[in-house]
Design a protein around this motif. Structure first.
Motif, PDB file in Angstrom:
ATOM      1  N   VAL A   3      -4.963  -7.031  -1.225  1.00  0.00           N
ATOM      2  CA  VAL A   3      -6.396  -7.281  -1.202  1.00  0.00           C
ATOM      3  C   VAL A   3      -6.736  -7.836   0.175  1.00  0.00           C
ATOM      4  O   VAL A   3      -5.968  -8.629   0.746  1.00  0.00           O
ATOM      5  CB  VAL A   3      -6.818  -8.256  -2.327  1.00  0.00           C
TER       6      VAL A   3
ATOM      7  N   THR B 244       0.808  -1.208   0.000  1.00  0.00           N
ATOM      8  CA  THR B 244       0.000   0.000   0.000  1.00  0.00           C
ATOM      9  C   THR B 244       0.846   1.264   0.000  1.00  0.00           C
ATOM     10  O   THR B 244       1.991   1.272   0.456  1.00  0.00           O
ATOM     11  CB  THR B 244      -0.941   0.030   1.218  1.00  0.00           C
TER      12      THR B 244
ATOM     13  N   SER C 126      -0.602  -9.263   0.537  1.00  0.00           N
ATOM     14  CA  SER C 126       0.072  -8.043   0.121  1.00  0.00           C
ATOM     15  C   SER C 126       1.380  -8.382  -0.578  1.00  0.00           C
ATOM     16  O   SER C 126       2.060  -9.355  -0.211  1.00  0.00           O
ATOM     17  CB  SER C 126       0.339  -7.170   1.353  1.00  0.00           C
TER      18      SER C 126
ATOM     19  N   TYR D 178     -10.156  -9.132   2.655  1.00  0.00           N
ATOM     20  CA  TYR D 178     -11.581  -9.423   2.802  1.00  0.00           C
ATOM     21  C   TYR D 178     -11.925  -9.513   4.283  1.00  0.00           C
ATOM     22  O   TYR D 178     -11.279 -10.247   5.043  1.00  0.00           O
ATOM     23  CB  TYR D 178     -11.943 -10.740   2.107  1.00  0.00           C
TER      24      TYR D 178
ATOM     25  N   LEU E 211     -14.587  -5.798   0.903  1.00  0.00           N
ATOM     26  CA  LEU E 211     -13.353  -6.171   0.215  1.00  0.00           C
ATOM     27  C   LEU E 211     -12.598  -4.886  -0.077  1.00  0.00           C
ATOM     28  O   LEU E 211     -13.099  -4.007  -0.776  1.00  0.00           O
ATOM     29  CB  LEU E 211     -13.657  -6.913  -1.088  1.00  0.00           C
ATOM     30  N   LYS E 212     -11.383  -4.781   0.468  1.00  0.00           N
ATOM     31  CA  LYS E 212     -10.565  -3.583   0.274  1.00  0.00           C
ATOM     32  C   LYS E 212      -9.344  -3.949  -0.574  1.00  0.00           C
ATOM     33  O   LYS E 212      -8.802  -5.050  -0.455  1.00  0.00           O
ATOM     34  CB  LYS E 212     -10.133  -3.001   1.620  1.00  0.00           C
ATOM     35  N   PHE E 213      -8.906  -2.994  -1.402  1.00  0.00           N
ATOM     36  CA  PHE E 213      -7.788  -3.288  -2.302  1.00  0.00           C
ATOM     37  C   PHE E 213      -7.033  -2.015  -2.659  1.00  0.00           C
ATOM     38  O   PHE E 213      -7.543  -0.889  -2.514  1.00  0.00           O
ATOM     39  CB  PHE E 213      -8.292  -3.952  -3.587  1.00  0.00           C
ATOM     40  N   SER E 214      -5.813  -2.204  -3.147  1.00  0.00           N
ATOM     41  CA  SER E 214      -4.999  -1.105  -3.659  1.00  0.00           C
ATOM     42  C   SER E 214      -3.995  -1.672  -4.641  1.00  0.00           C
ATOM     43  O   SER E 214      -3.409  -2.737  -4.397  1.00  0.00           O
ATOM     44  CB  SER E 214      -4.274  -0.387  -2.511  1.00  0.00           C
TER      45      SER E 214
END
Length: 375
Positions: free
Chosen positions: A293, A156, A310, A295, A255-258
């Protein structure tokens, strides 16, 4: 005595008038962490920041297996916020926050006394923000809930720095403090030689319960040594990068992502990769790809878990030293329980791996417990 009291009263009056137009609020948390860490290829010294939270570049390589146990409350923090209503009805908002991480001025032998450090110090008036806060290149809302300081370190964008930011609806534009990490990320390799600020643009998008951001950066990578004659080095190159991040709501779960790519070495992975290397007298920017990512599933309103992956990969010039960090990956799973809104207990297992340009590598396994009271 009376004269002194009168002077003090007169001095206090302007402050009292100002306070009447200013709303003060404070917040923060007290956080206890207990960690057992096992390293496959070396020892992480007692003074290493990697003992307080996951810092990919600190994973040791090329030695014998070691382990350590750490108990700390250094990530606890305190903040103060002010909102002042001006005579014209407009408002000015100020924010200052401190914690106790990264310093080496304390000792675990007796008092565990550590100095506070500045995290944020900024104010916002109309559409402008001045001071130190999260880089505009970073979507803070996309960070997952983890027991570690923020867990998905290598994947990140993460930076706080001085800046001037203009916000117009969903669009944010900023000029931010520049810095170049050259031939490695140690303090001695930081080049404060940039002649232009980092320029960042970001656009935020809302789609129902979902939220996303797209950000781009243009920066100068530079080094100078001020030596006259043939030994003079005065080199610079432009670097570019893009970040896409967001939160997808899935009922109560999310669900988070970068995803980040470009010449953005110091902006991702807490500086795991160098911004550039010197190839003779030329400065060669490093291409970096980083992503995560995560969850999060709610078992019930008080109990939830996050599963996160990651990664980071750096592509250096062929002249890069073998000691530079080339790849980092980690995975973690946790269980978080909040009996009341203000108190959270959590336990997390994480596994991480670091690989050097030379091929040397090391792994870290960490079991961590936390207890946190937010106020």
């Amino acid at each position: 005595m009376r004269k002194t009291s009168a002077i003090l009263l007169a001095a206090a009056l302007p402050m009292a008038v100002q306070a009447a137009n200013t709303e003060f609020t404070y917040g923060g948390f007290i956080k206890f962490d207990a960690m057992y860490s096992q390293y496959s290829d070396g020892d992480l010294g007692a003074g290493s920041v990697g003992r307080d939270f996951y810092l990919p570049g600190t994973i040791p390589t090329g030695a014998d297996k070691t382990s350590s146990t750490d108990l700390t409350a250094r990530s606890s923090r305190f903040n103060l916020k002010t909102v002042t209503t001006l005579d014209n009805g407009e408002k000015v908002t100020g924010f200052v926050e401190l914690d106790f991480l990264t310093h080496t001025d304390g000792t675990e032998a007796n008092s565990n006394s550590y100095s506070p450090r500045l995290r944020h110090a900024f104010f916002t008036y109309n559409n402008l923000t001045f001071g130190q806060t999260w880089t505009t290149f970073m979507n803070v809302g996309a960070l997952p809930e983890v027991v570690d300081f923020f867990g998905v370190s290598e994947g990140t964008v993460f930076a706080r720095q001085a800046q001037v930011r203009y916000t117009m609806g969903n669009l944010q534009l900023s000029l931010e403090n520049p810095e170049t990490s050259l031939n490695g990320t140690a303090a001695a390799n930081m080049q404060d030689d940039n002649s232009m600020p980092d320029m960042i643009a970001r656009y935020n998008i809302k789609a129902g319960d979902h939220s996303f951001s797209v950000a781009g950066i243009v920066r100068e990578l530079a080094t100078q040594n001020g030596v006259a004659g043939a030994g003079n080095v005065d080199e610079s190159e432009f670097g570019f990068g893009v970040n896409v991040a967001g939160v997808l709501k899935m009922g109560n779960d999310d669900l988070k992502f970068s995803v980040t790519h470009g010449q953005v070495g110091r902006y991702v992975g807490l500086g795991t990769a160098a911004d550039a290397v010197m190839a003779g007298t030329d400065i060669e920017p490093t291409d970096v790809t980083a992503a995560f990512v995560a969850y999060r599933h709610f078992w019930n309103p008080k109990l939830r878990s996050t599963l996160a992956y990651s990664m980071l990969e750096a592509d250096y010039d062929n002249a890069a030293a073998g000691t530079l960090n080339e790849k980092a990956i980690s995975a973690r799973i946790n269980l978080m329980y909040s009996p009341v809104k203000e108190v959270t207990y959590g336990v997390e297992y994480s596994n991480a791996k670091l690989e050097k340009v030379s091929g040397a590598e090391g792994t870290m396994d960490r079991l961590q417990f936390t207890a946190k009271y937010s106020f």
